[in-house]
Scaffold this motif. Sequence first.
Motif, PDB file in Angstrom:
ATOM      1  N   GLY A 177      -2.310  13.340   4.190  1.00 54.62           N
ATOM      2  CA  GLY A 177      -1.353  13.371   3.081  1.00 54.62           C
ATOM      3  C   GLY A 177       0.087  13.472   3.525  1.00 54.62           C
ATOM      4  N   THR A 178       0.417  12.900   4.681  1.00 54.67           N
ATOM      5  CA  THR A 178       1.835  12.834   5.086  1.00 54.67           C
ATOM      6  C   THR A 178       2.164  11.350   5.260  1.00 54.67           C
ATOM      7  N   SER A 179       2.230  10.889   6.518  1.00 53.25           N
ATOM      8  CA  SER A 179       2.399   9.467   6.789  1.00 53.25           C
ATOM      9  C   SER A 179       1.937   9.220   8.210  1.00 53.25           C
TER      10      SER A 179
ATOM     11  N   GLN B 215       0.807  -1.227   0.000  1.00 55.45           N
ATOM     12  CA  GLN B 215       0.000   0.000   0.000  1.00 55.45           C
ATOM     13  C   GLN B 215       0.839   1.277   0.000  1.00 55.45           C
ATOM     14  N   THR B 216       2.146   1.132  -0.068  1.00 54.49           N
ATOM     15  CA  THR B 216       2.998   2.326  -0.039  1.00 54.49           C
ATOM     16  C   THR B 216       3.136   2.884  -1.451  1.00 54.49           C
ATOM     17  N   PHE B 217       2.672   4.117  -1.652  1.00 56.63           N
ATOM     18  CA  PHE B 217       2.712   4.650  -3.019  1.00 56.63           C
ATOM     19  C   PHE B 217       4.089   5.194  -3.379  1.00 56.63           C
TER      20      PHE B 217
ATOM     21  N   GLN C 299      -6.485  16.704   0.025  1.00 57.92           N
ATOM     22  CA  GLN C 299      -5.937  17.792  -0.791  1.00 57.92           C
ATOM     23  C   GLN C 299      -6.524  17.770  -2.207  1.00 57.92           C
ATOM     24  N   VAL C 300      -6.710  16.576  -2.773  1.00 57.79           N
ATOM     25  CA  VAL C 300      -7.242  16.475  -4.136  1.00 57.79           C
ATOM     26  C   VAL C 300      -8.690  16.966  -4.165  1.00 57.79           C
TER      27      VAL C 300
ATOM     28  N   CYS D   1      -6.908   9.014   6.251  1.00 56.04           N
ATOM     29  CA  CYS D   1      -6.423   9.846   5.123  1.00 56.04           C
ATOM     30  C   CYS D   1      -5.016  10.362   5.405  1.00 56.04           C
ATOM     31  N   ALA D   2      -4.267   9.583   6.190  1.00 55.53           N
ATOM     32  CA  ALA D   2      -2.945  10.066   6.618  1.00 55.53           C
ATOM     33  C   ALA D   2      -1.914   9.946   5.511  1.00 55.53           C
TER      34      ALA D   2
END
Length: 298
Positions: free
Chosen positions: A284-286, A26-28, A149-150, A142-143
Amino acid sequence: MEKPHSLLSQLVQAYDQLKYALLEAQTFHPGHYGFPPIYYDIMEADPLRIGAFKRAFEQYDFEGKTVCEAGVGRLALSRHYLPKVKKAYLFESNPALFDFIKNEIAKNGWAHKVELIFEDAMQVELPEPVDFIIGEMMSIYCANEYQVQVFRHLRKHLKADGRLLPQKIINLAQLAHASFEEGHQHYPIFFAHHLPELLSTQQVVNTLDFYTVEATVVKTSIPILPLLSGEVNAVFLQSYVQVAEGCNFTGTDSLMPPTVCQLAERCQVTAGEEVLLHCEFEYGTSLDEARFWVEKKQ
Ligand SMILES: C[S@@+](CC[C@H](N)C(=O)[O-])C[C@H]1O[C@@H](n2cnc3c(N)ncnc32)[C@H](O)[C@@H]1O
């Protein structure tokens, strides 16, 4: 064909080896936000994830409508509404998928009404207002991904009576005790084998409304009543998603699996004595950067 109990035996032997396998899948890729092929396989094999969106598409009238979808992946969601719509703006930033998407759109006869935008959805403006904005770029709390953001960027292009899908996320937490290997701050539950010991019921940490969310940093403190005495060193996190009213998704291995996150400091709690759970994280960080800690009340 391999006997089920023999497959199960192999799986049991591999439990520990697989503890972080889902997390890796799952890591983009930070350059384009895309995933390895195995994660698209996992997501597309999940009837709960796809079903929640399909039911939402059936709930609204897509006939002759204009749609924008961010992060279409291999079109697992898009193919369920594309036959009906008048026009679709489809964003995808993972270059490994561009040819597949182009071919699928052409093969199905949708090319005349689809505009493919192979760019970051946060960087592009739409040429017209749309009836629906769809996007499944979620992750627990949503971390890790840029869903917030999108949607915050795109929703200015939504018609006054337009709809966002998904619409709302409720983040929940429970006090827990878990074991973490060196170098790991959090992990998604792939097998019940890795569930933590749970010491409290679940409490709502925050509710995220995609129509209105502005702040990307969440700082909150919630009271929690331990049901059991013991050492808390982790929180057990879940996210409940309302794709549309009545069309919910509450986490599976494919998306937002229940996730265990290490506390900044361990804390001894006593059954029946309320504590405060402090939570700080940024969309949107981790989740590795999120901070959770428990404070005993005086
Ligand atoms: C979780 S996958 C879901 C794919 C597909 N919507 C589905 O449901 O099977 C998210 C997709 O969004 C893409 N993505 C993530 N952030 C993006 C961005 N800012 N702009 C465009 N695409 C993005 C990723 O490359 C990935 O293919």
